[in-house]
Write a protein that holds these residues in place. Structure first.
Motif, PDB file in Angstrom:
ATOM      1  N   ILE A   1      81.318 113.001  43.552  1.00 49.00           N
ATOM      2  CA  ILE A   1      80.146 112.471  42.852  1.00 49.00           C
ATOM      3  C   ILE A   1      79.025 113.493  43.019  1.00 49.00           C
ATOM      4  O   ILE A   1      78.739 113.919  44.135  1.00 49.00           O
ATOM      5  N   PRO A   2      78.368 113.943  41.936  1.00 45.94           N
ATOM      6  CA  PRO A   2      77.349 115.001  42.060  1.00 45.94           C
ATOM      7  C   PRO A   2      76.240 114.606  43.036  1.00 45.94           C
ATOM      8  O   PRO A   2      75.726 113.483  43.005  1.00 45.94           O
ATOM      9  N   SER A   3      75.851 115.550  43.877  1.00 45.95           N
ATOM     10  CA  SER A   3      74.801 115.271  44.858  1.00 45.95           C
ATOM     11  C   SER A   3      73.438 115.107  44.203  1.00 45.95           C
ATOM     12  O   SER A   3      72.531 114.502  44.786  1.00 45.95           O
ATOM     13  N   LYS A   4      73.287 115.629  42.964  1.00 46.76           N
ATOM     14  CA  LYS A   4      72.006 115.519  42.268  1.00 46.76           C
ATOM     15  C   LYS A   4      71.819 114.169  41.594  1.00 46.76           C
ATOM     16  O   LYS A   4      70.843 113.959  40.869  1.00 46.76           O
ATOM     17  N   ILE A   5      72.735 113.247  41.855  1.00 43.35           N
ATOM     18  CA  ILE A   5      72.648 111.950  41.182  1.00 43.35           C
ATOM     19  C   ILE A   5      71.381 111.201  41.576  1.00 43.35           C
ATOM     20  O   ILE A   5      70.936 110.298  40.869  1.00 43.35           O
ATOM     21  N   HIS A   6      70.749 111.618  42.685  1.00 46.11           N
ATOM     22  CA  HIS A   6      69.512 110.947  43.112  1.00 46.11           C
ATOM     23  C   HIS A   6      68.366 111.192  42.128  1.00 46.11           C
ATOM     24  O   HIS A   6      67.343 110.499  42.179  1.00 46.11           O
ATOM     25  N   GLN A   7      68.529 112.183  41.208  1.00 47.37           N
ATOM     26  CA  GLN A   7      67.493 112.461  40.223  1.00 47.37           C
ATOM     27  C   GLN A   7      67.386 111.364  39.156  1.00 47.37           C
ATOM     28  O   GLN A   7      66.382 111.272  38.456  1.00 47.37           O
ATOM     29  N   LEU A   8      68.416 110.533  39.045  1.00 48.29           N
ATOM     30  CA  LEU A   8      68.397 109.448  38.064  1.00 48.29           C
ATOM     31  C   LEU A   8      67.646 108.261  38.661  1.00 48.29           C
ATOM     32  O   LEU A   8      68.219 107.215  38.970  1.00 48.29           O
ATOM     33  N   ARG A   9      66.334 108.419  38.800  1.00 48.64           N
ATOM     34  CA  ARG A   9      65.535 107.460  39.565  1.00 48.64           C
ATOM     35  C   ARG A   9      65.413 106.102  38.888  1.00 48.64           C
ATOM     36  O   ARG A   9      65.090 105.106  39.531  1.00 48.64           O
ATOM     37  N   HIS A  10      65.666 106.058  37.579  1.00 52.75           N
ATOM     38  CA  HIS A  10      65.556 104.790  36.872  1.00 52.75           C
ATOM     39  C   HIS A  10      66.908 104.086  36.718  1.00 52.75           C
ATOM     40  O   HIS A  10      66.983 103.056  36.046  1.00 52.75           O
ATOM     41  N   LEU A  11      67.914 104.640  37.366  1.00 53.68           N
ATOM     42  CA  LEU A  11      69.261 104.103  37.178  1.00 53.68           C
ATOM     43  C   LEU A  11      69.350 102.687  37.747  1.00 53.68           C
ATOM     44  O   LEU A  11      69.025 102.437  38.903  1.00 53.68           O
ATOM     45  N   ASP A  12      69.825 101.795  36.886  1.00 49.51           N
ATOM     46  CA  ASP A  12      69.981 100.389  37.258  1.00 49.51           C
ATOM     47  C   ASP A  12      71.456 100.017  37.376  1.00 49.51           C
ATOM     48  O   ASP A  12      71.802  99.115  38.131  1.00 49.51           O
ATOM     49  N   TYR A  13      72.307 100.734  36.634  1.00 48.61           N
ATOM     50  CA  TYR A  13      73.720 100.367  36.517  1.00 48.61           C
ATOM     51  C   TYR A  13      74.551 101.645  36.566  1.00 48.61           C
ATOM     52  O   TYR A  13      74.371 102.538  35.733  1.00 48.61           O
TER      53      TYR A  13
END
Length: 884
Positions: free
Chosen positions: A146-158
């Motif tokens: 899983i990409p480590s940069k996924i934390h950049q999707l700050r609005h991710l709800d689902y």
């Protein structure tokens, strides 16, 4: 004060400015900007087979009209892409570079791609979609971490990444997504410790990481996510205990922890989860008592606690769970009786308490559980199937009472179950005649009464059940003949009447059962011939009529039975040429014609049965040599040619039969869900019969023939053999050292041959060897010591030339390094003279003794028998069935 000209200029300037603003806005409202259009077309171009899957893409300049593309009605920007390929026949994998093209659509708020195969890692470019609130890439074959940069999707709800090939750990960066409410990572290959930092996702409502390789313990901090409604960490490698803090999850509706390695007791605090609907803790190592507090789960519908190590009695408080639909507590160590309070479970459909240590009986109060349809109580210690006055309010479709100690006639309340489809009461102590009310249960498809003590005749009216597909009445005490009405059960595909006392002939009507797949009539007293129309049973897969008194020729028209895999007719009186009996049976996996009167040479036709796993031709009237092409039967795992008149050398190619070279057991497929058909083989060792299930054992028996020559050393390559028997032949030479390579060997019988030399020391390394017989040979030297050889008795080595050492009383003195006695040392002349005199006296005495014996033989046969004794015929050691 401004001049009129200035006012006019200012008005024009304002008008131009407004026009410019409106024109700019109109440009922005134009659907599908060039960049978005290019990104979509690039995605399509990189999709293999996309010209079939996305035919509407590119057909119109307005991409908002393309399938799966949604735009904002006010701005015209692309907000969502939803592509479901699950109904597509396209199976060509595309590169994940195509997914990266969609990262150029900055307005994207939702991206859903399901069912399309990709190869490669999940593109990190997707993490640039800062407005993204919904991301689904499922059933897509995406691999890597899983990409480590996924934390950049700050609005991710689902976030849904299920059913891919993702690996590595669950990144801690994922826990920075504070807005995340739904996280689905199941059906991947994620590993590492369960991340305790997941408890930082305080908005989480549903979490599923099921069917991965997650290890470690379930952190107690999970109890802090009070918004959690579903927690699914099933089918992982979690250890430790279930934390009490899970009882703080006041919003929890579904808890799935099954198929892990969790231990310890079930926390009493789980009884506080008042909104819980599903509790699944099965297939762990949970111990201790079942908490009575579970009776407080007023909304629970499904409780699964099976396949653990729970003990004690079943809490009566579970009878308060009025919404309970399914209760499974099978395969534990529960004792005591079935709670009478279960009668209050008016919505209960499934009750599974099988494989425990429950005692007592079926309580009458259970009859008040009016919705009950599935009742599984098999493999307990129940003694009472229900009182004579028991009239339940429920209507069962499946009833399993097998493997208890129930006795007497079948419980009469079963006669009220008109919807019953499956009746499984095998392995009990039921007795008496079969009840006449069974035909009134006209929905019955499955009846298993095996391994009881039912007696009397088989009722003809039972075969009026048109829905019946499975009937097993084996291992009872039935007498009389097989009713001719059996032919009326036209849907029957499984019929087992074996191991009874049934007499008469096989009814010809049985050949009208074209759906019949398994027919087992073995171990009875049937007489007559095989029905000549047996080939009309066109679905037949297994036929066993062994251990009867059948005679005549074997039908030769069986070639039309395309599905026949198991053909077993042992221990009858069939005659004729064996070649004729085997024509057209090339699809066989198991062939057992042992113990008959078949004649001819080795049937070379079987060498074309390339799927053959078991070949048993023992105790017939076969002769000739064993063909060198025997190794063509590469799947062969059991070969028994004992008790015939085969001669010549044992071909070295026997050692090339691949099916015997590995230890994996013979696979015989199950017939229906509750029955596995094993082939029984019995062999006689020292007058004692021992039963072997062919399922999992590999055997080579060439005993009681006329083989000559030496033992092939290649037999030592058959590493999977369980038993080797080559006794009662005329084999000479040495025992091959390679026999020490038979690492799974349990029995070795090479007695009654002409073997010489020593017993190879390599045999002492076969740690599985439980029985050996080397008697009646010409073996010499020291018997190997240590390991298994210290457990064998003297009888196993008796009647040889000069064996010595334990367990024989003969002591090994002055043995050379080879194990043989050294040549005698030289004597002086006086010793030689004394020795000569001694030998001369011995010779005279021997001649006189022989003369006296011959005179006695001439005068009286009775005297002869007293001196010489009567000859003793030694028993055969071939494979054969234990007599009834």
């Amino acid at each position: 004060m401004a001049s009129p000209g200035n006012e006019m200029r200012n008005a024009i300037r304002v008008w131009l400015t407004m026009a410019l603003i409106w024109s700019s806005a109109l440009c922005e409202l134009r659907p599908c900007g060039n960049q978005d259009l290019e990104a979509l077309l690039s995605f399509k171009k990189l999709l293999m087979g996309s010209h079939v899957i996305l035919p509407s893409w590119g057909g119109s300049p307005n991409c908002c009209e393309w399938s799966g593309v949604s735009c904002n009605g006010n701005t015209g920007f692309i907000e969502a892409i939803t592509l479901n390929f699950s109904d597509s026949s396209d199976s060509v994998a595309s590169s994940t570079r195509s997914l990266a093209q969609l990262a150029r659509i900055g307005s994207l708020r939702a991206l859903q791609v399901h069912g399309k195969l990709f190869h490669g890692f999940l593109p990190p470019e997707l993490c640039q979609l800062r407005n993204l609130s919904h991301l689904t890439i499922s059933s897509a074959g995406v691999s890597g971490p899983i990409p480590s940069k996924i934390h950049q999707l700050r609005h991710l709800d689902y976030l849904d990444l299920t059913a891919n090939n993702l690996s590595g750990i669950i990144p801690s960066a994922l826990t920075n997504l504070k807005s995340l409410r739904y996280l689905y990572l199941e059906d991947n290959s994620l590993s590492g410790q369960f991340p305790a930092s997941i408890s930082n996702l305080v908005s989480l409502e549903e979490l599923s990481i099921a069917r991965n390789l997650i290890s470690g313990v379930l952190p107690s901090s999970m109890g802090n996510i009070t918004s959690l409604k579903q927690l699914d960490v099933s089918e992982n490698q979690l250890t430790g205990s279930i934390p009490q803090e899970l009882g703080n999850l006041s919003s929890l509706e579904n808890l799935f922890l099954y198929r892990n390695s969790l231990g310890g007791p079930i926390p009493w605090s789980l009884g506080r989860l008042s909104l819980l609907k599903t509790l699944s803790l099965s297939e762990n190592f949970l111990t201790g008592l079942t908490p009575a507090s579970l009776g407080n789960l007023s909304n629970v519908q499904y409780i699964y606690l099976g396949f653990n190590e729970l003990s004690g009695s079943i809490p009566s408080t579970l009878g308060k769970l009025h919404n309970l639909v399914s209760l499974n507590m099978s395969s534990n160590y529960l004792n005591g009786s079935i709670p009478t309070t279960f009668g209050g479970l008016e919505n209960l459909i499934l009750l599974d308490l099988s494989d425990n240590q429950l005692s007592g009986g079926v309580p009458d109060a259970l009859g008040n559980a009016s919705s009950l349809m599935l009742l599984f109580l098999y493999q307990n210690q129940l003694t009472d199937g229900g009182s004579e006055t028991f009239i339940p309010k429920f209507q069962l479709i499946h009833l399993l009472l097998a493997a208890n100690t129930l006795s007497g006639p079948l419980p009469p309340w079963i006669s009220t179950q008109y919807n019953l489809i499956l009746l499984e009461v095998s392995e009990n102590q039921f007795s008496g005649t079969l009840p006449s009310w069974i035909p009134s249960l006209d929905s019955l498809e499955f009846i298993n009464l095996a391994q009881n003590m039912f007696s009397g005749v088989i009722p003809p009216e039972w075969f009026s059940l048109q829905s019946l597909k499975f009937l097993d009445i084996s291992q009872n005490l039935f007498v009389g003949s097989i009713p001719a009405e059996v032919g009326n059960c036209t849907n029957l595909n499984f019929l087992n009447i074996s191991t009874n006392f049934v007499t008469g002939e096989i009814p010809r009507s049985i050949t009208s059962l074209s759906s019949l797949q398994l027919l087992d009539l073995s171990n009875n007293q049937l007489m007559g011939i095989l029905p000549p129309d047996l080939a009309n049973c066109t679905s037949l897969n297994l036929f066993n009529a062994g251990y009867n008194r059948l005679s005549g020729a074997i039908p030769t028209n069986l070639r039309i039975l395309k599905d026949l895999n198991y053909w077993m007719l042992p221990n009858n009186k069939f005659t004729g040429n064996i070649f004729s009996a085997l024509q057209g049976l090339s699809r066989l996996s198991v062939l057992d014609l042992g113990g008959n009167l078949l004649s001819g040479t080795f049937p070379h036709i079987v060498l074309d049965f390339l799927g053959l796993r078991v070949l048993i031709l023992r105790r017939n009237e076969l002769w000739g040599t064993v063909p060198v092409r025997i190794s063509q039967l590469s799947k062969l795992e059991v070969l028994d040619l004992s008790g015939n008149r085969f001669h010549g050398v044992i071909p070295a190619q026997v050692g090339k039969i691949r099916g015997m070279q590995h230890s994996s057991g013979l696979y015989l497929p199950p017939y229906k869900r509750y029955f596995f058909h094993n082939i029984d083989v019995y062999f006689n060792y020292k007058g004692k019969f021992r039963e072997v299930k062919v399922l999992g054992y590999k055997l080579l028996d060439l005993s009681d023939n006329r083989f000559t020559g030496e033992l092939p050393s290649s037999i030592g390559s058959l590493h999977g053999l369980f038993s080797v028997n080559i006794s009662w032949n005329n084999i000479s030479g040495h025992i091959p050292e390679s026999f020490g390579n038979l690492g799974f060997l349990e029995t070795l019988d090479i007695s009654h041959n002409q073997l010489s030399g020593t017993i190879p020391s390599s045999l002492s390394s076969v740690s599985t060897l439980a029985k050996i017989d080397c008697s009646y040979n010409k073996l010499c030297g020291r018997i190997p010591s240590g390991t298994q050889f210290s457990t064998f008795d003297a009888e196993a080595f008796g009647n040889n030339s000069c064996l010595c050492g334990s367990p024989l009383p003969t002591t090994c003195l002055n043995l050379s390094s080879s194990g043989f006695a050294p040549p005698p040392a030289s004597h002086d002349e006086d010793d030689e003279e004394d020795e000569w005199k001694f030998l001369a006296g011995m010779g005279i005495g021997y001649v006189m003794g022989v003369a006296l014996v011959l005179m006695a033989m001439y005068l009286s046969k009775r005297i002869s028998s007293l001196i010489l004794g009567s000859p003793v015929k030694m028993p055969s050691y071939g494979l054969y069935r234990c007599p009834r």
